[in-house]
Design an enzyme around this catalytic site. Sequence first.
Site, mmCIF file in Angstrom:
data_model
loop_
_atom_site.group_PDB
_atom_site.id
_atom_site.type_symbol
_atom_site.label_atom_id
_atom_site.label_comp_id
_atom_site.label_asym_id
_atom_site.label_seq_id
_atom_site.Cartn_x
_atom_site.Cartn_y
_atom_site.Cartn_z
ATOM 1 N N HIS A 192 0.817 -1.224 0.000
ATOM 2 C CA HIS A 192 0.000 0.000 0.000
ATOM 3 C C HIS A 192 0.846 1.268 0.000
ATOM 4 O O HIS A 192 2.048 1.246 0.283
ATOM 5 C CB HIS A 192 -0.963 0.009 1.194
ATOM 6 C CG HIS A 192 -0.308 0.108 2.540
ATOM 7 N ND1 HIS A 192 0.261 1.264 3.012
ATOM 8 C CD2 HIS A 192 -0.166 -0.809 3.548
ATOM 9 C CE1 HIS A 192 0.730 1.073 4.231
ATOM 10 N NE2 HIS A 192 0.499 -0.183 4.579
ATOM 11 N N CYS A 210 3.428 -4.410 6.748
ATOM 12 C CA CYS A 210 3.002 -4.178 5.369
ATOM 13 C C CYS A 210 4.180 -3.793 4.475
ATOM 14 O O CYS A 210 5.259 -3.449 4.945
ATOM 15 C CB CYS A 210 1.940 -3.084 5.316
ATOM 16 S SG CYS A 210 0.338 -3.579 5.974
#
Length: 266
Positions: A192, A210
């Site tokens: 992301h 992440c």
Amino acid sequence: MSPAPSGKPVHVRLYEKDGATYGVGMPIIAYLSASITSAKDFDAATQVTVNGAPVEGAWYFQKSTIYAGYPIEAHYRPAEFWPAHAEVAMNLDTKGKSGGAGLVYDNSLTLDMKTGPANVGKVDGKTLRMVVTSDGKQVFDFPVSLGKASTPTFNGTKVVMEKKAVEHMVGDGYDEQVPWSVRVTNSGEYVHSASWNGGNIGQRSTSHGCTNLTEANAKAYFNFAQVGDPITYTDTGGPTMPTWDGYGDWNVPWNTWQAGGAVPAN
């Protein structure tokens, strides 16, 4: 002639939709409405072809909480990724067959799906780069920031599960609306945009697990990625992604996979 199986009905539902296109790492996923004790008839009832030719594949069973009343999840895959730009057809002729003593399937299913281009990602925790190829040609080479030492990113092969233009992420010390979010695990790993972490992207790993990209690169990957695209992570400092935490299927050795998992092949 042996009598037809009888007992508690077991219903089967599929994740994939007819006519849909998925990446080459996407397993066929079935959900079973009872905890079967034998996979023999289920395996024997499965016929899968790629572009009309039979393929050698196998089911792997595990406990599931995805759908209420469907305690078993089965994933089917071949030994290697599916071919790109292919027609995949499955005939699951289970109706009336046994799921073990006192269990009988109440439906049969067919599936006709397609694979798209072979979009394959590789993320290197040492170089902090994400390289993506499509049908063998490089399309992206992005700097990344991965999980810090206390919250390391999983190693292993993950598969794109879903995409959201904005994902609400909440955790220890953060509550963010995160743009261009591509989910790769159930437990919350995404590829992301992380504009707040710009100074660390490509330099050091500081995330909660992440894969952080710049906003422009995250948008480009978001627009490119298909559900089912595989991404293999190396040297992240973390353990291997568990099979059950999304589509961790490719982290299971083929011989182990063929043994059937929670419902042994027999």
